[in-house]
Design a protein around this motif. Structure first.
Motif, PDB file in Angstrom:
ATOM      1  N   PHE A 226      50.562   8.832  60.967  1.00 19.23           N
ATOM      2  CA  PHE A 226      49.564   9.700  61.585  1.00 19.23           C
ATOM      3  C   PHE A 226      50.273  10.744  62.439  1.00 19.23           C
ATOM      4  N   GLU A 227      49.517  11.737  62.892  1.00 18.50           N
ATOM      5  CA  GLU A 227      50.051  12.818  63.720  1.00 18.50           C
ATOM      6  C   GLU A 227      49.692  12.601  65.189  1.00 18.50           C
ATOM      7  N   ILE A 228      50.613  13.009  66.050  1.00 12.16           N
ATOM      8  CA  ILE A 228      50.385  13.015  67.486  1.00 12.16           C
ATOM      9  C   ILE A 228      50.579  14.449  67.978  1.00 12.16           C
TER      10      ILE A 228
ATOM     11  N   ILE B 140      35.765  16.256  72.455  1.00 16.51           N
ATOM     12  CA  ILE B 140      35.570  16.584  71.042  1.00 16.51           C
ATOM     13  C   ILE B 140      35.789  15.355  70.144  1.00 16.51           C
ATOM     14  N   GLY B 141      35.903  14.161  70.753  1.00 15.92           N
ATOM     15  CA  GLY B 141      36.004  12.932  69.974  1.00 15.92           C
ATOM     16  C   GLY B 141      37.406  12.467  69.686  1.00 15.92           C
ATOM     17  N   GLY B 142      38.404  13.109  70.315  1.00 17.20           N
ATOM     18  CA  GLY B 142      39.779  12.673  70.154  1.00 17.20           C
ATOM     19  C   GLY B 142      40.151  11.600  71.161  1.00 17.20           C
TER      20      GLY B 142
ATOM     21  N   ALA C  78      47.967  13.145  72.177  1.00 15.24           N
ATOM     22  CA  ALA C  78      46.628  12.948  71.646  1.00 15.24           C
ATOM     23  C   ALA C  78      46.654  12.588  70.171  1.00 15.24           C
ATOM     24  N   PHE C  79      45.660  11.807  69.787  1.00 17.88           N
ATOM     25  CA  PHE C  79      45.434  11.418  68.393  1.00 17.88           C
ATOM     26  C   PHE C  79      44.041  11.915  68.023  1.00 17.88           C
TER      27      PHE C  79
ATOM     28  N   SER D 231      38.808  16.362  64.148  1.00 19.32           N
ATOM     29  CA  SER D 231      39.776  16.892  63.190  1.00 19.32           C
ATOM     30  C   SER D 231      41.028  17.330  63.936  1.00 19.32           C
ATOM     31  N   ARG D 232      42.122  17.466  63.189  1.00 23.10           N
ATOM     32  CA  ARG D 232      43.366  17.912  63.837  1.00 23.10           C
ATOM     33  C   ARG D 232      43.174  19.317  64.429  1.00 23.10           C
ATOM     34  N   GLU D 233      42.389  20.165  63.752  1.00 28.78           N
ATOM     35  CA  GLU D 233      42.153  21.520  64.254  1.00 28.78           C
ATOM     36  C   GLU D 233      41.398  21.485  65.582  1.00 28.78           C
ATOM     37  N   GLU D 234      40.443  20.554  65.691  1.00 26.34           N
ATOM     38  CA  GLU D 234      39.686  20.441  66.942  1.00 26.34           C
ATOM     39  C   GLU D 234      40.573  19.955  68.086  1.00 26.34           C
ATOM     40  N   VAL D 235      41.447  18.997  67.798  1.00 25.39           N
ATOM     41  CA  VAL D 235      42.339  18.488  68.847  1.00 25.39           C
ATOM     42  C   VAL D 235      43.304  19.574  69.295  1.00 25.39           C
ATOM     43  N   ILE D 236      43.920  20.253  68.341  1.00 26.54           N
ATOM     44  CA  ILE D 236      44.857  21.325  68.688  1.00 26.54           C
ATOM     45  C   ILE D 236      44.134  22.412  69.479  1.00 26.54           C
ATOM     46  N   GLY D 237      42.919  22.755  69.048  1.00 25.35           N
ATOM     47  CA  GLY D 237      42.154  23.772  69.761  1.00 25.35           C
ATOM     48  C   GLY D 237      41.830  23.365  71.187  1.00 25.35           C
ATOM     49  N   SER D 238      41.512  22.087  71.401  1.00 22.78           N
ATOM     50  CA  SER D 238      41.184  21.630  72.753  1.00 22.78           C
ATOM     51  C   SER D 238      42.401  21.606  73.669  1.00 22.78           C
TER      52      SER D 238
END
Length: 293
Positions: free
Chosen positions: A170-172, A243-245, A258-259, A264-271
């Motif tokens: 997975f990505e962090i 955003i649910g991360g 963060a995971f 989505s990965r885009e939402e996490v990166i955006g936040s």
């Protein structure tokens, strides 16, 4: 014995600790920490070669003191060497860089000069250097594993015992907000009492439900309880949660990791973007089943 013209190369991964408990012992091989963390695909790559005058250590081309790495060199060889380290993780921000430097130089020296040491012997050398210099307490053991290593008992082998949280790759996502002094925190008795109590409870809870999601949730609880996070880091955690991360603080650093969780990965990166540059790492595992958190 030195071998003229020999060159050795090795890589040690970075390691983010989510929660921990310190275990002090007069014997450095037994000293260390229990807890859990993540092993990254970024880390320290080290090249060593014999030199003429004195031992020199370079990090990304810049001369550095690097006391923990130097302690490994002094332990393993009795002649001057040139140590060149290249880092793909931030330094002094909770990524286990000092341990990665120590472990990678141990492996590189063993290769270059045919020292004939086993992996456990190299790990012990790096661990002792780390705990005696106060630069960390358990990263070396974590870095010797992949995925999500659980440090069940403190110290290096044969004292330290490890297990893992099963998980596919997975990505962090990380944002470095600043630095924390590992040494100053480890020397504060009041802070350490709270950390140890929180870390002990977190490990017990993780072992009852060893999943990635539970690790992330317990790491966040540990962060909030110990009070080591800056206001900006707490804001970053809140933004990811919204955003649910899933996110927490990298111990010991002013860094959020963060995971994606339900996002989505885009939402996490955006936040995370509003807090700084987002660095992405992969956490690997041999388990390729669908992710179950």
């Amino acid at each position: 014995m030195s071998t003229e013209g020999s060159v050795g190369r090795a890589f040690a991964p970075g390691h983010i600790t989510g929660f921990f408990e310190i275990h002090n012992d007069p014997l450095p091989q037994k000293r260390g920490s229990t807890g859990c963390g993540l092993v990254l695909d970024g880390g320290i790559e080290t090249t060593v070669s014999e030199c003429v005058d004195m031992t020199e250590i370079f990090l990304d081309g810049i001369p550095v003191v690097a006391e923990t790495t130097r302690a490994v060199v002094d332990k393993l060889v009795d002649f001057p060497v040139k140590v060149s380290c290249t880092s793909s993780i931030p330094i002094g921000c909770g990524f286990g860089a000092s341990a990665a430097g120590a472990l990678s130089v141990a492996y590189a020296l063993n290769e270059a000069f045919s020292l004939g040491l086993t992996s456990n012997q190299l790990l012990e050398t790096a661990h002792v250097a780390e705990v005696t210099n106060g630069s960390g307490m358990g990263d070396v053991e974590g870095q010797s594993q992949g995925g999500i290593p659980i440090r069940l008992s403190a110290g290096c082998p044969p004292y330290g015992k490890l297990d893992r949280v099963p998980s596919p790759p997975f990505e962090i996502f990380c944002v470095v907000l600043g630095e924390l002094s590992t040494g100053s925190i480890l020397e504060d008795r009041t802070i350490m009492n709270e950390i140890n109590s929180a870390g002990r409870e977190a490990l017990r809870s993780l072992l009852s439900k060893p999943t990635l999601k539970n690790f992330m949730l317990l790491s966040k609880q540990f962060t909030l309880r110990c009070g080591l996070a800056s206001e900006r880091l707490l804001d970053a955690i809140e933004a990811v949660d919204a955003i649910g991360g899933l996110s927490s603080q990298a111990m010991l650093g002013d860094t959020v990791f963060a995971f994606s969780g339900a996002a989505s990965r885009e939402e996490v990166i955006g936040s995370l973007k509003e807090f700084g540059d987002v660095i992405t790492y992969n956490v690997g595992s041999c388990n390729r089943l669908p992710l179950n958190v």
